[in-house]
Design an enzyme around this catalytic site. Structure first.
Site, PDB file in Angstrom:
ATOM      1  N   ARG A  86       0.802  -1.258   0.024  1.00 64.43           N
ATOM      2  CA  ARG A  86      -0.147   0.038  -0.174  1.00 64.43           C
ATOM      3  C   ARG A  86       0.810   1.138   0.145  1.00 64.43           C
ATOM      4  N   SER A  87       1.995   1.160   0.749  1.00 67.72           N
ATOM      5  CA  SER A  87       2.817   2.485   0.627  1.00 67.72           C
ATOM      6  C   SER A  87       3.608   2.710  -0.565  1.00 67.72           C
ATOM      7  N   GLY A 108      11.868  15.826  11.066  1.00 65.08           N
ATOM      8  CA  GLY A 108      10.913  14.653  10.829  1.00 65.08           C
ATOM      9  C   GLY A 108       9.720  15.394  10.892  1.00 65.08           C
ATOM     10  N   SER A 109       9.122  15.586  12.142  1.00 63.45           N
ATOM     11  CA  SER A 109       7.852  16.126  12.495  1.00 63.45           C
ATOM     12  C   SER A 109       7.732  17.589  12.101  1.00 63.45           C
ATOM     13  N   GLY A 118       0.811 -18.843  20.568  1.00 59.23           N
ATOM     14  CA  GLY A 118       2.244 -18.837  19.935  1.00 59.23           C
ATOM     15  C   GLY A 118       2.083 -18.748  18.401  1.00 59.23           C
ATOM     16  N   GLU A 159       3.932   9.921   7.759  1.00 58.65           N
ATOM     17  CA  GLU A 159       2.811  10.714   7.288  1.00 58.65           C
ATOM     18  C   GLU A 159       2.369  11.421   8.672  1.00 58.65           C
ATOM     19  N   PHE A 211       2.531  24.109  18.223  1.00 56.80           N
ATOM     20  CA  PHE A 211       4.044  24.030  17.680  1.00 56.80           C
ATOM     21  C   PHE A 211       4.595  25.292  17.746  1.00 56.80           C
TER      22      PHE A 211
HETATM   23  P1  TGC Z   1       2.084  25.673   9.920  1.00 57.91           P
HETATM   24  O1  TGC Z   1       2.553  26.918  10.377  1.00 57.91           O
HETATM   25  O2  TGC Z   1       0.838  24.812  10.824  1.00 57.91           O
HETATM   26  O3  TGC Z   1       1.593  25.564   8.519  1.00 57.91           O
HETATM   27  C1  TGC Z   1       2.587  25.965   7.255  1.00 57.91           C
HETATM   28  C2  TGC Z   1       1.944  26.311   6.047  1.00 57.91           C
HETATM   29  O4  TGC Z   1       1.208  24.994   5.682  1.00 57.91           O
HETATM   30  C3  TGC Z   1      -0.036  25.056   5.760  1.00 57.91           C
HETATM   31  N1  TGC Z   1      -0.948  23.837   5.914  1.00 57.91           N
HETATM   32  C4  TGC Z   1      -1.257  23.196   5.255  1.00 57.91           C
HETATM   33  N2  TGC Z   1      -1.584  23.124   3.969  1.00 57.91           N
HETATM   34  C5  TGC Z   1      -2.258  22.192   3.325  1.00 57.91           C
HETATM   35  N3  TGC Z   1      -2.488  20.866   4.127  1.00 57.91           N
HETATM   36  C6  TGC Z   1      -1.880  20.743   5.526  1.00 57.91           C
HETATM   37  N4  TGC Z   1      -2.401  19.648   6.103  1.00 57.91           N
HETATM   38  C7  TGC Z   1      -1.630  21.886   6.046  1.00 57.91           C
HETATM   39  N5  TGC Z   1      -1.069  22.075   7.399  1.00 57.91           N
HETATM   40  C8  TGC Z   1      -0.616  23.394   7.331  1.00 57.91           C
HETATM   41  C9  TGC Z   1      -0.434  26.238   6.653  1.00 57.91           C
HETATM   42  O5  TGC Z   1      -1.617  26.761   6.309  1.00 57.91           O
HETATM   43  C10 TGC Z   1       0.615  27.188   6.260  1.00 57.91           C
HETATM   44  O6  TGC Z   1       0.317  27.790   5.153  1.00 57.91           O
HETATM   45  P2  TGC Z   1       0.732  29.419   4.698  1.00 57.91           P
HETATM   46  O7  TGC Z   1      -0.061  29.728   3.557  1.00 57.91           O
HETATM   47  O8  TGC Z   1       0.428  30.133   5.833  1.00 57.91           O
HETATM   48  O9  TGC Z   1       2.298  29.337   4.897  1.00 57.91           O
HETATM   49  O10 TGC Z   1       3.182  24.549   9.703  1.00 57.91           O
HETATM   50  P3  TGC Z   1       4.366  24.149  11.109  1.00 57.91           P
HETATM   51  O11 TGC Z   1       5.717  24.438  10.568  1.00 57.91           O
HETATM   52  O12 TGC Z   1       3.807  24.726  12.439  1.00 57.91           O
HETATM   53  O13 TGC Z   1       4.043  22.539  11.167  1.00 57.91           O
HETATM   54  C11 TGC Z   1       2.916  22.277  11.357  1.00 57.91           C
HETATM   55  C12 TGC Z   1       2.919  20.382  11.464  1.00 57.91           C
HETATM   56  C13 TGC Z   1       3.736  19.860  12.439  1.00 57.91           C
HETATM   57  C14 TGC Z   1       1.425  19.978  11.506  1.00 57.91           C
HETATM   58  C15 TGC Z   1       3.508  19.776  10.194  1.00 57.91           C
HETATM   59  O14 TGC Z   1       4.349  20.238   9.640  1.00 57.91           O
HETATM   60  C16 TGC Z   1       3.313  18.367   9.979  1.00 57.91           C
HETATM   61  O15 TGC Z   1       2.293  17.785   9.526  1.00 57.91           O
HETATM   62  N6  TGC Z   1       4.166  17.676  10.422  1.00 57.91           N
HETATM   63  C17 TGC Z   1       4.417  16.041  10.449  1.00 57.91           C
HETATM   64  C18 TGC Z   1       5.367  15.865   8.903  1.00 57.91           C
HETATM   65  C19 TGC Z   1       4.952  14.631   8.251  1.00 57.91           C
HETATM   66  O16 TGC Z   1       3.616  14.210   8.408  1.00 57.91           O
HETATM   67  N7  TGC Z   1       5.803  14.236   7.458  1.00 57.91           N
HETATM   68  C20 TGC Z   1       5.493  13.174   6.644  1.00 57.91           C
HETATM   69  C21 TGC Z   1       6.695  12.987   5.560  1.00 57.91           C
HETATM   70  S1  TGC Z   1       6.203  11.914   4.195  1.00 57.91           S
HETATM   71  C22 TGC Z   1       5.956  10.394   4.855  1.00 57.91           C
HETATM   72  O17 TGC Z   1       5.895  10.097   5.841  1.00 57.91           O
HETATM   73  C23 TGC Z   1       5.505   9.491   3.597  1.00 57.91           C
HETATM   74  S2  TGC Z   1       5.390   7.809   4.227  1.00 57.91           S
HETATM   75  C24 TGC Z   1       4.813   7.478   2.840  1.00 57.91           C
HETATM   76  C25 TGC Z   1       4.429   5.778   2.793  1.00 57.91           C
HETATM   77  O18 TGC Z   1       5.585   5.011   2.835  1.00 57.91           O
HETATM   78  O19 TGC Z   1       3.337   5.418   2.425  1.00 57.91           O
HETATM   79  P1  FAD Z   2      10.634  12.899  15.419  1.00 59.98           P
HETATM   80  O1  FAD Z   2      10.174  14.134  14.782  1.00 59.98           O
HETATM   81  O2  FAD Z   2      12.198  13.186  15.914  1.00 59.98           O
HETATM   82  O3  FAD Z   2       9.729  12.590  16.371  1.00 59.98           O
HETATM   83  C1  FAD Z   2      10.181  11.834  17.604  1.00 59.98           C
HETATM   84  C2  FAD Z   2       9.139  11.700  18.612  1.00 59.98           C
HETATM   85  O4  FAD Z   2       8.879  13.054  19.153  1.00 59.98           O
HETATM   86  C3  FAD Z   2       7.680  11.366  18.275  1.00 59.98           C
HETATM   87  O5  FAD Z   2       7.028  10.383  18.978  1.00 59.98           O
HETATM   88  C4  FAD Z   2       6.886  12.665  17.844  1.00 59.98           C
HETATM   89  O6  FAD Z   2       5.528  12.496  17.909  1.00 59.98           O
HETATM   90  C5  FAD Z   2       7.440  13.391  19.181  1.00 59.98           C
HETATM   91  N1  FAD Z   2       7.393  14.822  18.651  1.00 59.98           N
HETATM   92  C6  FAD Z   2       7.945  15.498  17.715  1.00 59.98           C
HETATM   93  N2  FAD Z   2       7.651  16.863  17.988  1.00 59.98           N
HETATM   94  C7  FAD Z   2       6.744  16.823  19.078  1.00 59.98           C
HETATM   95  C8  FAD Z   2       5.886  17.824  19.489  1.00 59.98           C
HETATM   96  N3  FAD Z   2       6.021  19.247  19.155  1.00 59.98           N
HETATM   97  N4  FAD Z   2       5.247  17.457  20.482  1.00 59.98           N
HETATM   98  C9  FAD Z   2       5.063  16.337  21.018  1.00 59.98           C
HETATM   99  N5  FAD Z   2       5.767  15.507  20.454  1.00 59.98           N
HETATM  100  C10 FAD Z   2       6.455  15.642  19.437  1.00 59.98           C
HETATM  101  N6  FAD Z   2       9.436  10.589   5.078  1.00 59.98           N
HETATM  102  C11 FAD Z   2       9.436  11.263   3.759  1.00 59.98           C
HETATM  103  O7  FAD Z   2       9.703  12.370   3.535  1.00 59.98           O
HETATM  104  N7  FAD Z   2       9.068  10.330   2.724  1.00 59.98           N
HETATM  105  C12 FAD Z   2       8.787   9.047   2.763  1.00 59.98           C
HETATM  106  O8  FAD Z   2       8.619   8.230   1.829  1.00 59.98           O
HETATM  107  C13 FAD Z   2       9.080   8.426   4.071  1.00 59.98           C
HETATM  108  N8  FAD Z   2       8.666   7.060   4.158  1.00 59.98           N
HETATM  109  C14 FAD Z   2       9.053   6.685   5.367  1.00 59.98           C
HETATM  110  C15 FAD Z   2       9.129   5.214   5.501  1.00 59.98           C
HETATM  111  C16 FAD Z   2       9.246   4.535   6.896  1.00 59.98           C
HETATM  112  C17 FAD Z   2       9.305   3.108   6.933  1.00 59.98           C
HETATM  113  C18 FAD Z   2       9.449   5.646   8.106  1.00 59.98           C
HETATM  114  C19 FAD Z   2       9.649   4.854   9.307  1.00 59.98           C
HETATM  115  C20 FAD Z   2       9.249   6.752   7.875  1.00 59.98           C
HETATM  116  C21 FAD Z   2       9.245   7.409   6.536  1.00 59.98           C
HETATM  117  N9  FAD Z   2       9.133   8.785   6.453  1.00 59.98           N
HETATM  118  C22 FAD Z   2       8.974   9.158   5.214  1.00 59.98           C
HETATM  119  C23 FAD Z   2       9.628   9.560   7.659  1.00 59.98           C
HETATM  120  C24 FAD Z   2       8.205   9.821   8.230  1.00 59.98           C
HETATM  121  O9  FAD Z   2       7.402  10.672   8.006  1.00 59.98           O
HETATM  122  C25 FAD Z   2       8.975  10.345   9.686  1.00 59.98           C
HETATM  123  O10 FAD Z   2       9.719   9.467  10.483  1.00 59.98           O
HETATM  124  C26 FAD Z   2       7.960  11.034  10.748  1.00 59.98           C
HETATM  125  O11 FAD Z   2       7.502  12.306  10.080  1.00 59.98           O
HETATM  126  C27 FAD Z   2       8.702  11.294  12.148  1.00 59.98           C
HETATM  127  O12 FAD Z   2       9.755  12.018  12.155  1.00 59.98           O
HETATM  128  P2  FAD Z   2      10.989  11.443  12.891  1.00 59.98           P
HETATM  129  O13 FAD Z   2      11.022  10.027  12.661  1.00 59.98           O
HETATM  130  O14 FAD Z   2      11.972  12.316  12.556  1.00 59.98           O
HETATM  131  O15 FAD Z   2      10.557  11.646  14.344  1.00 59.98           O
END
Ligand code: TGC
Ligand code: FAD
Length: 391
Positions: A96-97, A143-144, A347, A370, A390
């Site tokens: 699915r990923s 990351g986050s 088991g 995500e 944040f």
């Molecule tokens: P913040 O100041 O809240 O927002 C910055 C700008 O972004 C806008 N915005 C959004 N726009 C669209 N969709 C959303 N969900 C949005 N959330 C916020 C916001 O309006 C603002 O816009 P503008 O025009 O004012 O500039 O941002 P922040 O720096 O405080 O961060 C907020 C936070 C922590 C919620 C965000 O950064 C976050 O979601 N962190 C988590 C990171 C994350 O999800 N990483 C995923 C990486 S990819 C991945 O994991 C792929 S795995 C794939 C797989 O294998 O399936």
């Molecule tokens: P951190 O951000 O270092 O977080 C560590 C811990 O601290 C977590 O428990 C978190 O909840 C906590 N924490 C952080 N900030 C706060 C806060 N403000 N308040 C309270 N708690 C907090 N990324 C991509 O870009 N593309 C991909 O395709 C992708 N695929 C992935 C595949 C796998 C198998 C994995 C494991 C990860 C993948 N990621 C990808 C990365 C993924 O999105 C990050 O691992 C995730 O966003 C968390 O970041 P981090 O691992 O750096 O953890």
């Protein structure tokens, strides 16, 4: 092992689906039984992504199902997309990923933020699986909090020079194309399309994972990569670019997690009727029934959440916070069900005879990527209070 999966539908949610949605769901369900179930345990044990599935995934329409047909997409609605993700993750979260990255994190941004030239060049080949893509947002120290990213590029006339690195990138080791997020000289985040073969661009594989073992994960390393300016998305700047893609991928994951939970429940239910202890099936004991009753309750709630979110998405009304709520709830629900199902299998639950332990370990990644479980909680908290945790 024969796949004896029967999908639980306690509230007759099928009645809420259109004929097209059911057709799509059933064809993916059959494909998963035929193509994923027989090979997935061995692929996970060997920590190998089953690359031969790519053509089949494209054939069943798992790449870009909701994008317009003129670019190779399926032209389907959001509920159909969700059902595809549900069925694929019923097979394995890693498969699915691959499909969610290709659809929501590579094709979606090219379609939404890209130029017409970028759409025409990349989307049809990504839809057929001729090219596979990956999405680089996460960095070793960000990351986050992706807004702090260090990857950056400098303007050199008709091209830019990109430096930096990304970590934890699904599909990176074999991707032909990478959608990469990096800062320009003003510190604004831009999206760039990189192609394998660009000088200075490498994708080392990440080894030693106990989770998502049938999915390939790697780094993206940019060492003075020369990227033509025509590869930069013209239509988006700022963190809202990558976060916009995440809305779509997180939505798909909320359905996918239901698939993994359904598989664990189905296996546990069957096992509880077949396994005899103290002269009775273990399903006759109240403690086993409590586990199964709670599982089907949570699955049913999650199914309804997904369906409603899909309807809102079809109407373009689903908010990012509503998507966060569903992703967080459903992945956690699936992980808890996997743990309970493991108990019911005793088991046997730790072996590859049953899909439970593989789902459980996979879901430990799904609850982190995500956006982690706690980040989604804080997004919900911010939405209901109007105050950001944040800042
Ligand atoms: P913040 O100041 O809240 O927002 C910055 C700008 O972004 C806008 N915005 C959004 N726009 C669209 N969709 C959303 N969900 C949005 N959330 C916020 C916001 O309006 C603002 O816009 P503008 O025009 O004012 O500039 O941002 P922040 O720096 O405080 O961060 C907020 C936070 C922590 C919620 C965000 O950064 C976050 O979601 N962190 C988590 C990171 C994350 O999800 N990483 C995923 C990486 S990819 C991945 O994991 C792929 S795995 C794939 C797989 O294998 O399936
Ligand atoms: P951190 O951000 O270092 O977080 C560590 C811990 O601290 C977590 O428990 C978190 O909840 C906590 N924490 C952080 N900030 C706060 C806060 N403000 N308040 C309270 N708690 C907090 N990324 C991509 O870009 N593309 C991909 O395709 C992708 N695929 C992935 C595949 C796998 C198998 C994995 C494991 C990860 C993948 N990621 C990808 C990365 C993924 O999105 C990050 O691992 C995730 O966003 C968390 O970041 P981090 O691992 O750096 O953890």
């Amino acid at each position: 092992m024969t796949d004896r999966f029967t999908a639980p539908d306690y509230y007759w949610i099928d009645e809420l689906l259109t004929e097209e949605q059911k057709l799509v769901r059933n064809s993916v369900r059959e494909w998963v039984k035929k193509e994923i179930s027989p090979i997935i345990e061995q692929a996970a044990q060997k920590a190998e992504f089953p690359k031969h599935l790519i053509k089949g995934l494209a054939h069943i329409g798992a790449f870009g199902p909701y994008l317009p047909q003129q670019y190779g997409g399926g032209g389907l609605d959001q509920v159909s997309y969700g059902l595809i993700m549900q069925e694929l993750e019923r097979g394995d979260s890693g498969i699915r990923s691959t499909a969610s990255v290709q659809s929501s994190l590579v094709m979606y941004p090219i379609y939404t933020y890209g130029s017409e030239g970028q759409r025409k060049k990349y989307l049809p080949k990504l839809a057929t699986g001729e090219w596979m893509g990956c999405f680089g947002l996460t960095e070793p120290d960000f990351g986050s909090n992706p807004s702090g990213m260090l990857s950056n590029f400098k303007d050199k006339g008709d091209h830019v020079i990109l430096n930096g690195s990304k970590m934890w990138i699904s599909n990176a080791p074999f991707a032909d194309v990478a959608v990469v997020w990096a800062k320009d000289e003003k510190g604004e985040i831009n999206g760039l399309i990189l192609e394998r073969g660009m000088k200075g661009f490498t994708t080392p594989e990440t080894h030693g994972k106990w989770s998502l073992r049938a999915s390939a994960t790697g780094e993206l390393v940019f060492d003075n990569v020369k990227v033509p300016k025509e590869n930069i998305f013209p239509n988006v700047k700022g963190l809202k670019g990558p976060l916009g893609c995440l809305n779509s991928a997180r939505y798909g994951i909320s359905w996918g997690a239901v698939g993994a939970a359904m598989d664990c429940y189905d296996s546990a239910l069957r096992y509880s009727k077949e396994r005899i202890q103290f002269g009775k099936p273990i399903g006759a004991f109240q403690l086993t029934q409590k586990k199964l009753a709670e599982m089907i309750t949570e699955i049913t709630k999650a199914q309804l959440l997904c369906w409603r979110l899909g309807v809102l998405k079809n109407e373009n009304r689903a908010t990012p916070a509503q998507i966060s709520l569903a992703k967080r709830n459903n992945v956690n629900m699936a992980l808890e069900i996997a743990r309970e199902a493991r108990q019911i299998h005793g088991g046997m639950g730790i072996t590859g005879e049953y899909p439970i332990m593989r789902h459980m370990m996979n879901l430990e990644s799904v609850i982190t990527y995500e956006g982690t479980h706690d980040i989604h909680l804080l997004i919900t908290g911010m939405d209901v209070t109007g105050i950001s945790a944040f800042e």
